[in-house]
Design an enzyme around this catalytic site. Structure first.
Site, PDB file in Angstrom:
ATOM      1  N   GLU A  18     -77.687  37.333 -27.190  1.00 20.56           N
ATOM      2  CA  GLU A  18     -76.494  36.609 -26.723  1.00 20.56           C
ATOM      3  C   GLU A  18     -76.818  35.139 -26.470  1.00 20.56           C
ATOM      4  O   GLU A  18     -76.668  34.619 -25.372  1.00 20.56           O
ATOM      5  CB  GLU A  18     -75.904  37.276 -25.478  1.00 20.56           C
ATOM      6  CG  GLU A  18     -75.350  38.665 -25.789  1.00 20.56           C
ATOM      7  CD  GLU A  18     -74.541  39.268 -24.661  1.00 20.56           C
ATOM      8  OE1 GLU A  18     -73.629  40.066 -24.940  1.00 20.56           O
ATOM      9  OE2 GLU A  18     -74.827  38.953 -23.483  1.00 20.56           O
ATOM     10  N   GLU A  35     -73.340  45.049 -29.804  1.00 21.10           N
ATOM     11  CA  GLU A  35     -72.989  45.579 -28.489  1.00 21.10           C
ATOM     12  C   GLU A  35     -71.486  45.794 -28.390  1.00 21.10           C
ATOM     13  O   GLU A  35     -70.706  44.868 -28.633  1.00 21.10           O
ATOM     14  CB  GLU A  35     -73.408  44.622 -27.359  1.00 21.10           C
ATOM     15  CG  GLU A  35     -74.891  44.481 -27.148  1.00 21.10           C
ATOM     16  CD  GLU A  35     -75.206  43.646 -25.911  1.00 21.10           C
ATOM     17  OE1 GLU A  35     -74.348  43.579 -24.998  1.00 21.10           O
ATOM     18  OE2 GLU A  35     -76.303  43.068 -25.875  1.00 21.10           O
TER      19      GLU A  35
END
Length: 368
Positions: free
Chosen positions: A163, A265
Protein backbone atom coordinates in the site's frame (compact mmCIF):
# COMPACT_ATOMS: atom_id res chain seq x y z
CA UNK A 1 -8.44 -39.75 -36.67
CA UNK A 2 -4.71 -40.14 -35.89
CA UNK A 3 -4.28 -36.39 -36.21
CA UNK A 4 -7.16 -35.76 -33.78
CA UNK A 5 -5.75 -38.25 -31.26
CA UNK A 6 -2.29 -36.70 -31.55
CA UNK A 7 -3.70 -33.21 -30.97
CA UNK A 8 -5.60 -34.43 -27.91
CA UNK A 9 -2.49 -36.14 -26.55
CA UNK A 10 -0.40 -33.00 -26.99
CA UNK A 11 -3.06 -30.92 -25.21
CA UNK A 12 -3.21 -33.32 -22.27
CA UNK A 13 0.57 -33.34 -22.05
CA UNK A 14 0.68 -29.55 -22.00
CA UNK A 15 -1.90 -29.38 -19.24
CA UNK A 16 0.02 -31.90 -17.19
CA UNK A 17 3.02 -29.62 -16.92
CA UNK A 18 1.05 -26.45 -16.14
CA UNK A 19 0.99 -25.75 -12.38
CA UNK A 20 -2.40 -26.38 -10.83
CA UNK A 21 -2.72 -22.75 -9.78
CA UNK A 22 -2.34 -21.61 -13.40
CA UNK A 23 -5.21 -23.76 -14.68
CA UNK A 24 -8.00 -21.23 -14.38
CA UNK A 25 -10.68 -23.29 -16.10
CA UNK A 26 -13.36 -21.94 -18.43
CA UNK A 27 -14.36 -18.45 -17.39
CA UNK A 28 -12.65 -18.66 -13.99
CA UNK A 29 -10.24 -16.12 -12.62
CA UNK A 30 -6.58 -17.03 -12.83
CA UNK A 31 -6.12 -16.03 -9.18
CA UNK A 32 -8.64 -16.99 -6.53
CA UNK A 33 -6.55 -16.23 -3.50
CA UNK A 34 -6.36 -15.58 0.22
CA UNK A 35 -3.88 -13.78 2.43
CA UNK A 36 -3.13 -16.07 5.40
CA UNK A 37 -0.21 -14.20 6.96
CA UNK A 38 -1.58 -14.73 10.48
CA UNK A 39 -2.07 -18.49 10.04
CA UNK A 40 1.23 -19.78 11.47
CA UNK A 41 0.77 -17.85 14.70
CA UNK A 42 -2.88 -18.86 14.94
CA UNK A 43 -1.96 -22.53 14.64
CA UNK A 44 0.81 -22.19 17.23
CA UNK A 45 -1.71 -20.70 19.67
CA UNK A 46 -4.32 -23.41 19.14
CA UNK A 47 -6.37 -22.08 16.25
CA UNK A 48 -8.74 -24.64 14.75
CA UNK A 49 -10.09 -24.77 11.19
CA UNK A 50 -12.96 -26.85 9.85
CA UNK A 51 -14.50 -27.35 6.44
CA UNK A 52 -18.12 -26.43 5.74
CA UNK A 53 -19.27 -29.81 7.11
CA UNK A 54 -17.44 -29.29 10.38
CA UNK A 55 -14.53 -31.64 9.78
CA UNK A 56 -11.32 -30.37 11.36
CA UNK A 57 -8.40 -29.98 8.97
CA UNK A 58 -5.51 -27.95 7.64
CA UNK A 59 -6.68 -24.43 6.78
CA UNK A 60 -4.69 -24.33 3.54
CA UNK A 61 -6.11 -27.65 2.42
CA UNK A 62 -9.64 -26.45 3.21
CA UNK A 63 -9.08 -23.32 1.12
CA UNK A 64 -7.65 -25.38 -1.74
CA UNK A 65 -10.48 -27.91 -1.66
CA UNK A 66 -12.96 -25.02 -1.89
CA UNK A 67 -11.31 -23.91 -5.14
CA UNK A 68 -8.88 -21.22 -4.00
CA UNK A 69 -5.55 -21.53 -5.80
CA UNK A 70 -3.22 -18.78 -4.55
CA UNK A 71 -1.85 -17.71 -1.16
CA UNK A 72 -0.39 -14.36 -0.10
CA UNK A 73 2.13 -14.09 2.74
CA UNK A 74 3.62 -10.89 4.14
CA UNK A 75 7.26 -10.51 5.19
CA UNK A 76 8.48 -8.25 7.98
CA UNK A 77 12.17 -7.71 8.68
CA UNK A 78 12.48 -8.17 12.46
CA UNK A 79 9.01 -8.16 14.08
CA UNK A 80 8.60 -8.23 17.84
CA UNK A 81 6.76 -11.57 17.91
CA UNK A 82 9.04 -13.43 15.49
CA UNK A 83 6.28 -14.17 12.97
CA UNK A 84 6.06 -13.12 9.30
CA UNK A 85 9.83 -13.53 9.04
CA UNK A 86 11.80 -15.35 6.35
CA UNK A 87 11.86 -18.63 8.26
CA UNK A 88 8.11 -18.51 8.97
CA UNK A 89 7.31 -17.72 5.34
CA UNK A 90 9.51 -20.58 4.15
CA UNK A 91 7.64 -23.05 6.34
CA UNK A 92 4.18 -21.98 5.13
CA UNK A 93 5.39 -21.77 1.52
CA UNK A 94 6.29 -25.45 1.59
CA UNK A 95 2.72 -26.28 2.52
CA UNK A 96 1.32 -23.91 -0.11
CA UNK A 97 3.35 -25.44 -2.93
CA UNK A 98 2.64 -29.01 -1.77
CA UNK A 99 -1.02 -28.24 -2.49
CA UNK A 100 -0.19 -26.95 -5.98
CA UNK A 101 -1.14 -23.38 -5.09
CA UNK A 102 0.51 -20.18 -6.28
CA UNK A 103 2.49 -17.95 -3.93
CA UNK A 104 2.51 -14.15 -3.63
CA UNK A 105 5.13 -12.73 -1.25
CA UNK A 106 4.32 -9.28 0.16
CA UNK A 107 7.35 -7.30 1.33
CA UNK A 108 6.47 -4.55 3.82
CA UNK A 109 10.12 -3.45 4.28
CA UNK A 110 9.31 -2.80 7.93
CA UNK A 111 9.28 -4.52 11.32
CA UNK A 112 5.55 -3.87 11.52
CA UNK A 113 2.58 -2.77 9.40
CA UNK A 114 3.17 -0.64 6.31
CA UNK A 115 0.18 1.12 4.75
CA UNK A 116 -0.77 4.57 3.39
CA UNK A 117 -0.54 6.11 6.86
CA UNK A 118 2.81 4.64 7.90
CA UNK A 119 5.87 3.30 6.17
CA UNK A 120 8.30 2.80 9.05
CA UNK A 121 11.84 1.68 8.36
CA UNK A 122 13.03 -1.50 10.05
CA UNK A 123 15.06 -0.63 13.15
CA UNK A 124 18.18 -2.13 11.61
CA UNK A 125 17.93 0.21 8.61
CA UNK A 126 17.03 3.47 10.33
CA UNK A 127 20.49 5.08 10.25
CA UNK A 128 21.58 3.85 6.81
CA UNK A 129 22.63 6.41 4.17
CA UNK A 130 20.39 6.27 1.12
CA UNK A 131 22.63 4.11 -1.07
CA UNK A 132 23.02 1.58 1.75
CA UNK A 133 19.25 1.65 2.28
CA UNK A 134 18.74 0.87 -1.39
CA UNK A 135 21.19 -2.01 -1.07
CA UNK A 136 19.38 -3.27 2.04
CA UNK A 137 16.14 -3.44 0.05
CA UNK A 138 17.89 -5.44 -2.65
CA UNK A 139 19.65 -7.77 -0.22
CA UNK A 140 16.57 -8.45 1.92
CA UNK A 141 14.38 -9.11 -1.11
CA UNK A 142 16.96 -11.36 -2.70
CA UNK A 143 17.63 -13.24 0.55
CA UNK A 144 13.99 -14.20 1.13
CA UNK A 145 13.23 -15.07 -2.49
CA UNK A 146 16.48 -16.99 -2.97
CA UNK A 147 15.72 -19.10 0.09
CA UNK A 148 12.26 -19.83 -1.31
CA UNK A 149 13.79 -20.86 -4.64
CA UNK A 150 16.41 -23.05 -2.95
CA UNK A 151 13.74 -25.07 -1.15
CA UNK A 152 11.76 -25.54 -4.36
CA UNK A 153 9.00 -23.03 -3.60
CA UNK A 154 9.82 -20.13 -5.92
CA UNK A 155 7.49 -17.16 -5.51
CA UNK A 156 5.11 -16.71 -8.42
CA UNK A 157 4.44 -13.06 -7.61
CA UNK A 158 6.15 -10.50 -5.39
CA UNK A 159 4.93 -7.22 -3.96
CA UNK A 160 7.66 -4.62 -3.65
CA UNK A 161 6.10 -2.67 -0.81
CA UNK A 162 2.62 -2.70 0.71
CA UNK A 163 0.00 0.00 0.00
CA UNK A 164 2.68 2.44 -1.14
CA UNK A 165 0.38 5.38 -1.94
CA UNK A 166 2.92 7.73 -0.39
CA UNK A 167 6.04 5.74 -1.16
CA UNK A 168 7.99 3.50 1.21
CA UNK A 169 10.70 3.61 3.88
CA UNK A 170 9.86 7.14 4.96
CA UNK A 171 11.25 9.74 4.78
CA UNK A 172 13.86 8.59 2.26
CA UNK A 173 11.49 6.79 -0.08
CA UNK A 174 8.55 9.15 0.18
CA UNK A 175 7.25 10.01 -3.25
CA UNK A 176 7.76 13.65 -2.46
CA UNK A 177 11.11 12.67 -4.01
CA UNK A 178 10.18 10.32 -6.84
CA UNK A 179 13.79 9.59 -7.78
CA UNK A 180 14.30 7.99 -4.36
CA UNK A 181 11.02 6.09 -4.55
CA UNK A 182 12.07 4.75 -7.94
CA UNK A 183 15.53 3.71 -6.76
CA UNK A 184 14.13 1.71 -3.83
CA UNK A 185 11.34 0.05 -5.82
CA UNK A 186 13.68 -0.83 -8.67
CA UNK A 187 16.08 -2.38 -6.16
CA UNK A 188 13.29 -4.72 -5.07
CA UNK A 189 12.31 -5.42 -8.68
CA UNK A 190 15.88 -6.21 -9.70
CA UNK A 191 16.36 -8.55 -6.73
CA UNK A 192 13.18 -10.45 -7.56
CA UNK A 193 14.16 -10.86 -11.20
CA UNK A 194 17.71 -11.90 -10.26
CA UNK A 195 16.23 -14.84 -8.36
CA UNK A 196 13.59 -15.76 -10.94
CA UNK A 197 12.86 -13.99 -14.20
CA UNK A 198 9.39 -15.54 -14.29
CA UNK A 199 8.30 -14.07 -10.96
CA UNK A 200 5.89 -11.19 -11.58
CA UNK A 201 6.49 -7.99 -9.60
CA UNK A 202 3.45 -6.14 -8.25
CA UNK A 203 3.19 -2.48 -7.24
CA UNK A 204 0.40 -2.15 -4.70
CA UNK A 205 -1.72 0.88 -3.79
CA UNK A 206 -4.76 1.14 -1.52
CA UNK A 207 -7.96 3.11 -2.31
CA UNK A 208 -8.95 0.97 -5.27
CA UNK A 209 -11.79 3.25 -6.34
CA UNK A 210 -9.67 6.42 -6.59
CA UNK A 211 -8.79 6.84 -10.26
CA UNK A 212 -7.12 10.19 -9.70
CA UNK A 213 -4.68 8.61 -7.26
CA UNK A 214 -3.84 5.74 -9.61
CA UNK A 215 -3.31 7.96 -12.63
CA UNK A 216 -1.11 10.34 -10.64
CA UNK A 217 0.92 7.51 -9.12
CA UNK A 218 1.46 5.35 -12.18
CA UNK A 219 2.04 8.32 -14.49
CA UNK A 220 4.86 9.29 -12.14
CA UNK A 221 6.06 5.70 -12.00
CA UNK A 222 6.37 5.71 -15.78
CA UNK A 223 8.08 9.10 -15.84
CA UNK A 224 10.67 7.94 -13.31
CA UNK A 225 11.37 4.53 -14.83
CA UNK A 226 9.87 2.37 -12.09
CA UNK A 227 9.78 -1.23 -13.29
CA UNK A 228 6.88 -3.58 -12.58
CA UNK A 229 4.71 -6.26 -14.15
CA UNK A 230 1.33 -6.04 -12.40
CA UNK A 231 -0.78 -3.33 -10.77
CA UNK A 232 -2.07 -4.39 -7.35
CA UNK A 233 -4.97 -2.76 -5.53
CA UNK A 234 -6.68 -2.87 -2.18
CA UNK A 235 -10.45 -2.51 -2.40
CA UNK A 236 -12.69 -2.46 0.65
CA UNK A 237 -16.15 -1.25 -0.32
CA UNK A 238 -16.78 0.43 3.04
CA UNK A 239 -13.64 2.62 2.63
CA UNK A 240 -12.64 2.82 -1.02
CA UNK A 241 -15.67 3.97 -2.99
CA UNK A 242 -18.51 2.33 -4.82
CA UNK A 243 -18.11 -0.88 -6.82
CA UNK A 244 -18.82 1.21 -9.90
CA UNK A 245 -15.90 3.55 -9.12
CA UNK A 246 -13.71 0.54 -8.46
CA UNK A 247 -14.69 -1.03 -11.78
CA UNK A 248 -14.04 2.20 -13.67
CA UNK A 249 -10.59 2.53 -12.09
CA UNK A 250 -9.64 -1.09 -12.80
CA UNK A 251 -10.66 -0.82 -16.43
CA UNK A 252 -8.89 2.51 -16.86
CA UNK A 253 -5.53 1.58 -15.35
CA UNK A 254 -5.38 -1.76 -17.16
CA UNK A 255 -5.97 0.02 -20.46
CA UNK A 256 -3.89 3.13 -19.73
CA UNK A 257 -0.76 1.27 -18.60
CA UNK A 258 -1.20 -1.99 -20.49
CA UNK A 259 -0.65 -4.05 -17.34
CA UNK A 260 -2.68 -6.80 -15.71
CA UNK A 261 -4.42 -5.91 -12.45
CA UNK A 262 -4.96 -7.96 -9.30
CA UNK A 263 -6.84 -7.10 -6.11
CA UNK A 264 -4.34 -8.14 -3.46
CA UNK A 265 -6.64 -7.17 -0.58
CA UNK A 266 -10.39 -7.25 -0.18
CA UNK A 267 -12.78 -8.45 2.53
CA UNK A 268 -16.29 -8.08 3.90
CA UNK A 269 -17.91 -8.88 7.28
CA UNK A 270 -20.15 -11.90 7.81
CA UNK A 271 -21.33 -10.63 11.22
CA UNK A 272 -21.09 -7.62 13.52
CA UNK A 273 -20.59 -9.81 16.59
CA UNK A 274 -17.25 -9.89 18.39
CA UNK A 275 -15.33 -13.10 19.10
CA UNK A 276 -12.13 -12.08 20.88
CA UNK A 277 -13.03 -9.20 23.21
CA UNK A 278 -11.36 -6.63 20.96
CA UNK A 279 -13.68 -4.23 19.12
CA UNK A 280 -14.06 -5.07 15.45
CA UNK A 281 -12.82 -2.57 12.88
CA UNK A 282 -16.06 -2.86 10.93
CA UNK A 283 -19.16 -2.91 13.14
CA UNK A 284 -21.98 -1.76 10.85
CA UNK A 285 -24.77 -4.24 10.18
CA UNK A 286 -24.67 -3.11 6.54
CA UNK A 287 -21.13 -2.01 5.77
CA UNK A 288 -22.11 -1.20 2.21
CA UNK A 289 -25.72 -0.48 1.17
CA UNK A 290 -27.53 -3.62 0.11
CA UNK A 291 -24.91 -5.99 1.53
CA UNK A 292 -25.73 -6.95 5.12
CA UNK A 293 -23.05 -8.22 7.50
CA UNK A 294 -24.18 -11.83 7.15
CA UNK A 295 -22.63 -14.88 5.53
CA UNK A 296 -24.85 -14.23 2.52
CA UNK A 297 -23.88 -10.55 2.38
CA UNK A 298 -20.20 -11.42 2.60
CA UNK A 299 -20.58 -13.92 -0.25
CA UNK A 300 -22.47 -11.44 -2.40
CA UNK A 301 -19.97 -8.59 -1.97
CA UNK A 302 -16.89 -10.75 -2.57
CA UNK A 303 -18.57 -12.33 -5.60
CA UNK A 304 -19.26 -8.85 -6.96
CA UNK A 305 -15.63 -7.83 -6.54
CA UNK A 306 -14.50 -11.02 -8.28
CA UNK A 307 -16.91 -10.47 -11.16
CA UNK A 308 -15.70 -6.88 -11.61
CA UNK A 309 -12.12 -8.14 -11.89
CA UNK A 310 -13.13 -10.82 -14.39
CA UNK A 311 -14.83 -8.18 -16.55
CA UNK A 312 -11.64 -6.10 -17.05
CA UNK A 313 -11.16 -5.89 -20.84
CA UNK A 314 -8.61 -7.97 -22.73
CA UNK A 315 -8.26 -10.54 -19.98
CA UNK A 316 -6.17 -8.17 -17.84
CA UNK A 317 -8.08 -8.89 -14.62
CA UNK A 318 -6.04 -11.61 -12.92
CA UNK A 319 -8.09 -12.14 -9.78
CA UNK A 320 -8.25 -11.29 -6.09
CA UNK A 321 -7.08 -12.16 -2.58
CA UNK A 322 -9.32 -11.97 0.47
CA UNK A 323 -7.31 -10.36 3.24
CA UNK A 324 -6.48 -12.43 6.31
CA UNK A 325 -8.93 -15.20 5.56
CA UNK A 326 -7.68 -17.29 8.49
CA UNK A 327 -7.36 -14.52 11.12
CA UNK A 328 -9.93 -15.91 13.53
CA UNK A 329 -10.39 -14.89 17.17
CA UNK A 330 -7.48 -16.77 18.74
CA UNK A 331 -6.23 -15.27 22.00
CA UNK A 332 -2.71 -13.88 21.61
CA UNK A 333 -2.91 -13.55 17.83
CA UNK A 334 -3.69 -9.85 17.79
CA UNK A 335 -2.83 -7.00 15.45
CA UNK A 336 0.13 -5.71 17.48
CA UNK A 337 3.18 -7.99 17.32
CA UNK A 338 4.59 -6.29 20.42
CA UNK A 339 1.41 -6.76 22.50
CA UNK A 340 0.09 -10.31 22.95
CA UNK A 341 -2.99 -8.95 24.73
CA UNK A 342 -4.21 -7.15 21.60
CA UNK A 343 -7.09 -8.64 19.62
CA UNK A 344 -7.26 -8.56 15.86
CA UNK A 345 -10.46 -6.60 15.16
CA UNK A 346 -10.81 -8.53 11.88
CA UNK A 347 -12.20 -11.93 12.83
CA UNK A 348 -15.66 -10.95 11.56
CA UNK A 349 -14.20 -10.68 8.03
CA UNK A 350 -12.37 -14.01 7.88
CA UNK A 351 -13.50 -16.90 5.66
CA UNK A 352 -13.99 -19.08 8.75
CA UNK A 353 -16.87 -18.43 11.15
CA UNK A 354 -16.91 -18.30 14.92
CA UNK A 355 -17.61 -22.05 14.92
CA UNK A 356 -14.32 -22.45 12.98
CA UNK A 357 -16.19 -23.67 9.87
CA UNK A 358 -15.56 -22.51 6.33
CA UNK A 359 -18.09 -19.84 5.38
CA UNK A 360 -20.10 -19.92 2.13
CA UNK A 361 -17.98 -17.11 0.62
CA UNK A 362 -15.03 -19.48 0.41
CA UNK A 363 -16.62 -21.81 -2.09
CA UNK A 364 -18.26 -18.88 -3.90
CA UNK A 365 -14.81 -17.43 -4.53
CA UNK A 366 -13.41 -20.84 -5.39
CA UNK A 367 -15.90 -21.13 -8.25
CA UNK A 368 -15.15 -17.65 -9.59
Amino acid sequence: MKRILLTALLLLTALAVVPAHAQAGPGRLQIRGADVSSLAKSEALGGVYRDARGRRGDALAILSQAGLNYIRLKVWVNPADGYNTKSRVLAVARRVKALGMGLLVDFHYSDTWADPGKQYKPAAWEALPFEQLRQAVYDHTYDVLDALRDQGTTADMVQVGNEINGGLLWPDGSNSTWANTAALLNAGYDAAKAVSGSTRVVLHLANGGDNGLYRWWFDNAGAHGIRYDVIGLSYYSYWHGTPEAFQANLNDVASRYGKPVVVVETAYPFTTADDDGWENIITSAESYPGYPATPQGQSAMLARVADIVRAVPNGLGLGLFTWEATWTGVRGNGWDPADPSSGNGWENQALFGYDDRALPAMSVLGRR
